[in-house]
Structure formats: structure tokens, C-alpha cells
Design a protein around this motif. Structure first.
Motif, PDB file in Angstrom:
ATOM      1  N   VAL A 164       0.636  -1.254   0.009  1.00  0.00           N
ATOM      2  CA  VAL A 164      -0.183  -0.244   0.048  1.00  0.00           C
ATOM      3  C   VAL A 164       1.142   1.680  -0.001  1.00  0.00           C
ATOM      4  O   VAL A 164       1.738   1.761   1.098  1.00  0.00           O
ATOM      5  CB  VAL A 164      -0.582  -0.186   1.492  1.00  0.00           C
ATOM      6  CG1 VAL A 164      -1.698   1.336   1.172  1.00  0.00           C
ATOM      7  CG2 VAL A 164      -1.774  -1.504   1.421  1.00  0.00           C
ATOM      8  N   LEU A 165       1.105   1.512  -0.973  1.00  0.00           N
ATOM      9  CA  LEU A 165       1.195   3.262  -1.328  1.00  0.00           C
ATOM     10  C   LEU A 165       0.593   4.548  -0.181  1.00  0.00           C
ATOM     11  O   LEU A 165      -0.250   4.633  -1.022  1.00  0.00           O
ATOM     12  CB  LEU A 165       1.841   3.783  -2.924  1.00  0.00           C
ATOM     13  CG  LEU A 165       2.942   1.990  -3.715  1.00  0.00           C
ATOM     14  CD1 LEU A 165       2.504   2.894  -4.784  1.00  0.00           C
ATOM     15  CD2 LEU A 165       3.635   2.431  -2.717  1.00  0.00           C
ATOM     16  N   PRO A 166       1.258   5.702  -0.449  1.00  0.00           N
ATOM     17  CA  PRO A 166       0.815   6.970   0.207  1.00  0.00           C
ATOM     18  C   PRO A 166       0.326   7.291  -0.977  1.00  0.00           C
ATOM     19  O   PRO A 166      -0.003   7.339  -2.183  1.00  0.00           O
ATOM     20  CB  PRO A 166       2.058   7.881   0.708  1.00  0.00           C
ATOM     21  CG  PRO A 166       3.362   7.107   1.535  1.00  0.00           C
ATOM     22  CD  PRO A 166       2.922   5.399  -0.005  1.00  0.00           C
ATOM     23  N   ASP A 167      -0.921   7.896  -0.423  1.00  0.00           N
ATOM     24  CA  ASP A 167      -2.115   8.695  -1.430  1.00  0.00           C
ATOM     25  C   ASP A 167      -1.066  10.025  -2.662  1.00  0.00           C
ATOM     26  O   ASP A 167      -0.832  10.260  -3.697  1.00  0.00           O
ATOM     27  CB  ASP A 167      -2.849   9.250  -1.385  1.00  0.00           C
ATOM     28  CG  ASP A 167      -3.835   8.564  -0.961  1.00  0.00           C
ATOM     29  OD1 ASP A 167      -3.968   7.473  -1.108  1.00  0.00           O
ATOM     30  OD2 ASP A 167      -5.390   8.595   0.354  1.00  0.00           O
ATOM     31  N   LYS A 168      -0.369  10.765  -1.441  1.00  0.00           N
ATOM     32  CA  LYS A 168       0.358  11.841  -2.275  1.00  0.00           C
ATOM     33  C   LYS A 168       1.431  11.481  -1.745  1.00  0.00           C
ATOM     34  O   LYS A 168       2.198  12.047  -0.715  1.00  0.00           O
ATOM     35  CB  LYS A 168      -0.423  13.430  -1.749  1.00  0.00           C
ATOM     36  CG  LYS A 168      -1.723  13.674  -2.495  1.00  0.00           C
ATOM     37  CD  LYS A 168      -2.281  14.546  -1.670  1.00  0.00           C
ATOM     38  CE  LYS A 168      -3.623  14.760  -1.982  1.00  0.00           C
ATOM     39  NZ  LYS A 168      -4.183  15.527  -1.208  1.00  0.00           N
TER      40      LYS A 168
END
Length: 105
Positions: free
Chosen positions: A39-43
Motif C-alpha cells: 500500500v503506497l501513500p496517496d500523495k
């Protein structure tokens, strides 16, 4: 999650899109051969985020997604879920489970 099925890293960065970098990290975390949701950060810095995505997408068993696109089914399907602290904060902000500390957990 059952014990040990989620890992939270301080951060996750790749200077270059190299599968070997992510594969080495997954070996150290004993995640190779397991189904993993990364899971990668949104920004995030565009270059850093795309490098992590490009580096991990070709490893068998790994699914890469931004926190804004993750749902309950996505979290329950893999054997392991790998987060950065920032992606956990983004997920908390999205589902409203409490107050985030603006990118820090």
C-alpha cells in the motif's frame, strides 16, 4: 489482521525503478513467495511513487495499490500487507477512523 500479517515501514522509496531493490527488501522481510499487498501513500513525490510501483509490480504475488484505492477485500485477500507510515495515515484519513497527524502516525 492476525499477528504478523501487517508490516509498517517508516518509509518506502526507490531512487530508480529496479525490481532488485524491492526484491531485496522483501527477502529481508521474509515476504518473497507470499501474497502481499503493498500500500503506497496517496500523495508522494511522483518519481519516488512511480519507482516503487515499477519496481514491485513484476514480482510474483505482489499487488501494489495506493491507499485511496484500497478496500476491505483488498486488505483481507493477501497473506501480508505492507504499509509505509504515510500510507497508514492516508488510509485512516480516508475511512475516518480517527484523527491523523497529517502524514504521521
Amino acid at each position: 489482521f492476525r499477528d504478523g500479517e501487517a508490516v509498517v515501514l517508516e518509509s518506502l522509496h526507490c531512487a530508480e525503478p529496479r525490481t532488485a531493490q524491492i526484491q531485496e527488501l522483501f527477502e529481508k522481510l521474509d515476504l518473497l513467495g507470499k501474497t502481499v499487498l503493498l500500500v503506497l501513500p496517496d500523495k508522494e513525490e511522483p518519481e519516488t511513487g512511480i519507482n516503487v510501483y515499477l519496481s514491485a509490480r513484476n514480482i510474483h504475488g505482489i499487488v501494489v495499490s495506493k491507499a485511496e484505492n484500497v478496500n476491505a477485500r483488498d486488505l483481507l485477500r493477501p497473506r501480508m500487507v505492507l504499509f509505509s507510515k504515510r500510507s497508514v495515515a492516508d488510509l485512516i484519513d480516508r475511512v475516518g477512523l480517527g484523527e491523523s497527524t497529517n502524514g504521521a502516525v
